[in-house]
Design an enzyme around this catalytic site. Structure first.
Site, PDB file in Angstrom:
ATOM      1  N   ASP A   1      -2.068 -32.612 -30.514  1.00 45.14           N
ATOM      2  CA  ASP A   1      -0.691 -32.895 -30.911  1.00 45.14           C
ATOM      3  C   ASP A   1      -0.476 -32.254 -32.282  1.00 45.14           C
ATOM      4  O   ASP A   1      -1.417 -31.757 -32.889  1.00 45.14           O
ATOM      5  CB  ASP A   1      -0.423 -34.396 -30.916  1.00 45.14           C
ATOM      6  CG  ASP A   1      -1.302 -35.142 -31.894  1.00 45.14           C
ATOM      7  OD1 ASP A   1      -1.190 -36.379 -31.966  1.00 45.14           O
ATOM      8  OD2 ASP A   1      -2.132 -34.510 -32.579  1.00 45.14           O
TER       9      ASP A   1
ATOM     10  N   ASP B   1      -0.748 -38.780 -21.871  1.00 43.87           N
ATOM     11  CA  ASP B   1      -1.866 -39.220 -22.701  1.00 43.87           C
ATOM     12  C   ASP B   1      -1.547 -40.607 -23.201  1.00 43.87           C
ATOM     13  O   ASP B   1      -0.384 -40.933 -23.404  1.00 43.87           O
ATOM     14  CB  ASP B   1      -2.075 -38.291 -23.897  1.00 43.87           C
ATOM     15  CG  ASP B   1      -1.079 -38.575 -25.010  1.00 43.87           C
ATOM     16  OD1 ASP B   1       0.084 -38.097 -24.908  1.00 43.87           O
ATOM     17  OD2 ASP B   1      -1.428 -39.316 -25.952  1.00 43.87           O
TER      18      ASP B   1
ATOM     19  N   CYS C   1     -14.600 -49.769  -7.152  1.00 48.01           N
ATOM     20  CA  CYS C   1     -14.761 -48.654  -8.082  1.00 48.01           C
ATOM     21  C   CYS C   1     -16.127 -48.006  -7.939  1.00 48.01           C
ATOM     22  O   CYS C   1     -17.137 -48.703  -7.842  1.00 48.01           O
ATOM     23  CB  CYS C   1     -14.566 -49.162  -9.516  1.00 48.01           C
ATOM     24  SG  CYS C   1     -14.738 -47.871 -10.770  1.00 48.01           S
TER      25      CYS C   1
ATOM     26  N   CYS D   1     -17.519 -45.947 -10.198  1.00 47.58           N
ATOM     27  CA  CYS D   1     -18.054 -45.444 -11.471  1.00 47.58           C
ATOM     28  C   CYS D   1     -19.438 -46.022 -11.733  1.00 47.58           C
ATOM     29  O   CYS D   1     -19.830 -47.033 -11.139  1.00 47.58           O
ATOM     30  CB  CYS D   1     -17.108 -45.755 -12.636  1.00 47.58           C
ATOM     31  SG  CYS D   1     -17.242 -47.410 -13.351  1.00 47.58           S
TER      32      CYS D   1
ATOM     33  N   CYS E   1     -19.580 -49.855 -12.551  1.00 50.85           N
ATOM     34  CA  CYS E   1     -19.416 -50.777 -11.429  1.00 50.85           C
ATOM     35  C   CYS E   1     -20.530 -50.650 -10.404  1.00 50.85           C
ATOM     36  O   CYS E   1     -20.793 -51.574  -9.643  1.00 50.85           O
ATOM     37  CB  CYS E   1     -18.053 -50.553 -10.772  1.00 50.85           C
ATOM     38  SG  CYS E   1     -16.688 -50.988 -11.879  1.00 50.85           S
TER      39      CYS E   1
ATOM     40  N   HIS F   1     -15.619 -47.204 -17.718  1.00 48.16           N
ATOM     41  CA  HIS F   1     -14.936 -47.735 -16.546  1.00 48.16           C
ATOM     42  C   HIS F   1     -13.434 -47.487 -16.588  1.00 48.16           C
ATOM     43  O   HIS F   1     -12.844 -47.034 -15.608  1.00 48.16           O
ATOM     44  CB  HIS F   1     -15.192 -49.222 -16.351  1.00 48.16           C
ATOM     45  CG  HIS F   1     -14.265 -49.790 -15.327  1.00 48.16           C
ATOM     46  ND1 HIS F   1     -14.429 -49.614 -13.958  1.00 48.16           N
ATOM     47  CD2 HIS F   1     -13.076 -50.444 -15.463  1.00 48.16           C
ATOM     48  CE1 HIS F   1     -13.408 -50.155 -13.306  1.00 48.16           C
ATOM     49  NE2 HIS F   1     -12.583 -50.670 -14.191  1.00 48.16           N
TER      50      HIS F   1
END
Lengths: 391, 391
Positions: free
Chosen positions: B60, B288, B326, B328, B331, B357
């Site tokens: 930014d 974002d 999930c 990931c 998890c 996560h």
């Protein structure tokens, strides 16, 4: 053994510990007893289930932290009364309760409840303390023998089917004196955890601890009395408590002569990279120390070129790796400038990466020692360089 | 785009970000300008080299943080005078210096220096602010065109040969209007970074920002004036600044009508899991928000069953995974009880795992949206559940 105080090696996820070749970690019973509590851990199948660590775990008895961390300690023959450093609540540890807690936590190797003799101490104090430890060792073993079947391993249950049984091949069983711990093929650093399941030892291994302060004769006596009680492994406690390093070495060398050669020898609370090589060369099999992890959190990094204090301005635009001779994921990817920036910015990633590197350095060092041992050689590294600041 | 404020997505190492399928991260120019400074980053080959991130980066302009973080701001036609929140030192940002800083930082996509209109604001304020942004956009572009060749990509140098060139296929070039950013095959989440090297765009892409407060007509005018200046991509700024959510949606929907369909549309600073699906369905291409990472650090975890506040006592002995739906690594390995313990113990690993996560949840959600888009469908998820507390 990386120190995983409250069931976590600070900042490092378990899969990265595995990638580093970590075979065994240490958990602190004092801390875990206070939070989250033994019952919570027990219900999760012990520490292995609770923290999803399928390899080996050793817990200390809580004795040392009761002495070093808590308030208002009162020691009697029976045990130790203390106040939690967390909330001031009052607690009472005895050899029996310390073993009970460790059974509930379910580590593979657990430690007898001992009194860590203060330093310095006069002859009468060293003797009294050593003898108390010997009496407590007998009580620890008695309680253990009567309750060891209560270890919560059969209730082990985690979300993933991948971690069904804890630390099979790494378990030091009561019958083989911990030999299986050392016989595991250490050349394969990245074991598939799944091949470790299907059979496991049914009980933990309780190690005894030798005390006796800085007196060689007392140490000999303590070793003999501990061996007489009989344990599958023996630790040397009460060192690295402020004594000069030459004295530490002297006592270690002397005490080792009295410990059986066919059982693991665990020197508690050491050391620097130089020291762990030195003690391994003397015959020590296991060591633990917060140094690699704690130093990492302070930006003090051990490298093959000496100690690096990463916060120093000299590294601000240094595009080179932290340690050009290190194969860890930190040195393979990140620059000194970046690591310095992370530390200066007080970023969590600084702690994570610094810890990964320091553990890698320690674990790789021990791997090289094992290799030397297998070749029948004394380890010869430029280790004298390691504990000095990098030029 | 996960937010990597000071060149780190807090607590998550870059290789794990890659494993999660992160294509692009955001860096904050205000923070990096203050520490470690643009020159340090430039000498390391820009942010890609400095933080060893071979995929895409967007910075930014610093405008928003100057408004929200710094002290003693004074805005003139020329630019903004402000004091650093770190040490109170005085600084002056202009469109030219903001672009200069971003060129030095070397992100693939950089942003025009704008004024983020406060909320609420009256009609005169909204107009004045919008027009200032339009004049600053023209100055931003002028400076960029004159200096874009100074981007430090050719000096890119990191310890490992694995990361030789930044973000090749992910770069939005000035010529194709950022289309290459979206055309990358998003089905392969785990790209081998090495195949991304060998050729790269020679300059960055500067995006314009549409302002105009909560006034549809002003937004239309701002869009038209920004398009008239001409940029390869357009952002909608000045939303999620305290306005009611229905108003956010209204302005987004209205403003999108005036933005070209063949250039990326970036909605800044949003949102919850529900919102990012909603806005993607309206036609937004990039977003974002610090929410997934910041909430994670506060133990607030987004799951398919709703928001989980992991510190709650109800999870203390919950052996189930955080989110049963999930995939990931958190998890798949750890229990709720363990995550709760880590958070209650204020452990660094809590921050690390929670962030992994939440990012996984967000990135997987966007992956599913892309899949729906490729099927020509509107995304239909039970996303209304996600932003509510889990039952």
């Amino acid at each position: 053994m990386p120190v995983g105080t409250v069931a976590t090696v600070k900042g490092v996820p378990q899969d990265i510990l595995e990638d580093l070749g970590t075979q065994i970690i240490l958990g602190n019973t004092y801390h875990l007893y206070l939070r989250p509590g033994v019952e919570t851990v027990r219900r999760m199948g012990g520490l292995h289930g609770f923290m999803s660590w399928p390899r080996a775990i050793l817990t200390d008895s809580g004795g040392f932290q009761v002495f070093s961390l808590s308030e208002l300690r009162k020691i009697t023959e029976e045990g130790v009364t203390f106040r939690s450093h967390l909330d001031g609540s009052s607690h009472f540890f005895t050899p029996e309760s310390a073993i009970e807690a460790q059974i509930g936590l379910g580590a593979d190797i657990i430690m007898a409840f001992d009194e860590c003799t203060e330093y310095p101490a006069d002859a009468a104090r060293m003797r009294a303390s050593m003898e108390l430890t010997a009496r407590w060792a007998a009580r620890s073993k008695k309680y253990f023998e009567e309750h060891k079947s209560e270890v919560p391993w059969k209730q082990y249950s985690v979300p993933s089917t991948q971690y069904s049984v804890p630390s099979t091949l790494y378990s030091a069983s009561a019958t083989d004196g911990g030999a299986s711990l050392l016989s595991k093929d250490n050349r394969s650093e990245k074991s598939d955890n799944r091949v470790l399941s299907t059979e496991y030892c049914s009980t933990q291994a309780l190690f005894g601890i030798v005390q006796g302060g800085m007196d060689r004769a007392l140490r000999k006596e303590s070793a003999e009395r501990t061996i007489e009680i009989g344990f599958p492994g023996y630790a040397i406690g009460g060192l690295s408590v402020g004594e000069p390093r030459e004295l530490t070495r002297e006592i270690v060398e002397s005490t080792l002569e009295h410990l059986p050669e066919d059982k693991p020898r665990y020197l508690m609370g050491v050391g620097t990279p130089e020291e762990i090589v030195e003690y391994a060369n003397l015959g020590v099999d296991m060591m633990d120390c917060v140094l690699p992890t704690r130093a990492a959190r302070h930006g003090l990094l051990f490298t093959s070129e000496g100690k690096v204090s990463i916060k120093q301005a000299r590294y601000a635009q240094d595009s080179g790796p932290l340690d050009p001779n290190c194969g860890c994921r930190v040195c393979q990817r990140y620059s000194r400038a970046y690591l310095r920036h992370l530390y200066a910015s007080n970023e969590v990633l600084a702690q994570v990466l610094n810890t990964i590197h320091n553990l890698s350095f320690y674990l790789d060092t021990m791997q090289r020692v094992r290799h030397s041992i297998s070749l029948g050689e004394v380890s010869r590294f430029p280790s004298a360089v390691w504990s000095r600041p990098k030029a």
